[in-house]
Design a protein around this motif. Structure first.
Motif, PDB file in Angstrom:
ATOM      1  N   UNK A  47       0.851  -1.182   0.000  1.00  0.00           N
ATOM      2  CA  UNK A  47       0.000   0.000   0.000  1.00  0.00           C
ATOM      3  C   UNK A  47       0.891   1.238   0.000  1.00  0.00           C
ATOM      4  N   UNK A  48       0.525   2.207  -0.815  1.00  0.00           N
ATOM      5  CA  UNK A  48       1.278   3.452  -0.874  1.00  0.00           C
ATOM      6  C   UNK A  48       1.097   4.208   0.436  1.00  0.00           C
ATOM      7  N   UNK A  49       2.109   4.992   0.809  1.00  0.00           N
ATOM      8  CA  UNK A  49       2.035   5.779   2.036  1.00  0.00           C
ATOM      9  C   UNK A  49       0.915   6.813   1.945  1.00  0.00           C
ATOM     10  N   UNK A  50       0.789   7.458   0.802  1.00  0.00           N
ATOM     11  CA  UNK A  50      -0.270   8.438   0.580  1.00  0.00           C
ATOM     12  C   UNK A  50      -1.252   7.849  -0.412  1.00  0.00           C
ATOM     13  N   UNK A  51      -2.510   7.821  -0.036  1.00  0.00           N
ATOM     14  CA  UNK A  51      -3.533   7.230  -0.869  1.00  0.00           C
ATOM     15  C   UNK A  51      -4.526   8.304  -1.286  1.00  0.00           C
ATOM     16  N   UNK A  52      -4.669   8.489  -2.581  1.00  0.00           N
ATOM     17  CA  UNK A  52      -5.576   9.495  -3.098  1.00  0.00           C
ATOM     18  C   UNK A  52      -6.634   8.830  -3.958  1.00  0.00           C
ATOM     19  N   UNK A  53      -7.880   9.204  -3.728  1.00  0.00           N
ATOM     20  CA  UNK A  53      -8.995   8.627  -4.479  1.00  0.00           C
ATOM     21  C   UNK A  53      -8.799   8.841  -5.971  1.00  0.00           C
ATOM     22  N   UNK A  54      -8.353  10.018  -6.347  1.00  0.00           N
ATOM     23  CA  UNK A  54      -8.168  10.312  -7.778  1.00  0.00           C
ATOM     24  C   UNK A  54      -7.158   9.363  -8.421  1.00  0.00           C
ATOM     25  N   UNK A  55      -6.100   9.012  -7.681  1.00  0.00           N
ATOM     26  CA  UNK A  55      -5.119   8.061  -8.216  1.00  0.00           C
ATOM     27  C   UNK A  55      -5.713   6.654  -8.315  1.00  0.00           C
ATOM     28  N   UNK A  56      -6.509   6.281  -7.305  1.00  0.00           N
ATOM     29  CA  UNK A  56      -7.143   4.958  -7.339  1.00  0.00           C
ATOM     30  C   UNK A  56      -8.083   4.849  -8.531  1.00  0.00           C
ATOM     31  N   UNK A  57      -8.848   5.908  -8.780  1.00  0.00           N
ATOM     32  CA  UNK A  57      -9.775   5.910  -9.909  1.00  0.00           C
ATOM     33  C   UNK A  57      -9.008   5.732 -11.209  1.00  0.00           C
ATOM     34  N   UNK A  58      -7.913   6.423 -11.330  1.00  0.00           N
ATOM     35  CA  UNK A  58      -7.097   6.331 -12.546  1.00  0.00           C
ATOM     36  C   UNK A  58      -6.452   4.946 -12.658  1.00  0.00           C
ATOM     37  N   UNK A  59      -5.848   4.445 -11.550  1.00  0.00           N
ATOM     38  CA  UNK A  59      -5.171   3.146 -11.565  1.00  0.00           C
ATOM     39  C   UNK A  59      -6.115   2.003 -11.906  1.00  0.00           C
ATOM     40  N   UNK A  60      -7.351   2.096 -11.415  1.00  0.00           N
ATOM     41  CA  UNK A  60      -8.309   1.010 -11.610  1.00  0.00           C
ATOM     42  C   UNK A  60      -9.211   1.233 -12.811  1.00  0.00           C
TER      43      UNK A  60
END
Length: 89
Positions: A47-60
């Protein structure tokens, strides 16, 4: 340089010399634990130290809910009961 195959053969040769069932069981336990750990590392990503919803949306590659399709499904279900009745156990 010792190859991987040579290391495997040497390890097998050493294991064959053991005549103690307890040692063999311990080795088996260690090998199984290493195997499980290998499987877990493939299943779970760090798990990344900093988790951002926008990054999760893009990654998935999340596109959200198709509101029109969702509303259509609700209409097709034609639920008549009141929400309080549906939520009661």
């Amino acid at each position: 340089m010792i190859t991987l195959e040579t290391k495997k053969i040497n390890l097998i040769s050493q294991i064959i010399t053991f005549n103690n069932e307890k040692i063999i069981s311990e080795l088996e336990h260690i090998i199984n634990a290493i195997s499980l750990q290998s499987h877990y590392s493939k299943l779970f990503k760090p798990v990344k130290a900093d988790l951002f919803i926008s990054e999760m949306i893009k990654d998935q590659n999340y596109n959200g809910v198709n509101r029109q399709k969702f509303e259509s499904i609700i209409t097709d279900l034609d639920i008549q009961e009141p929400i309080s009745e549906l939520l009661s156990i």
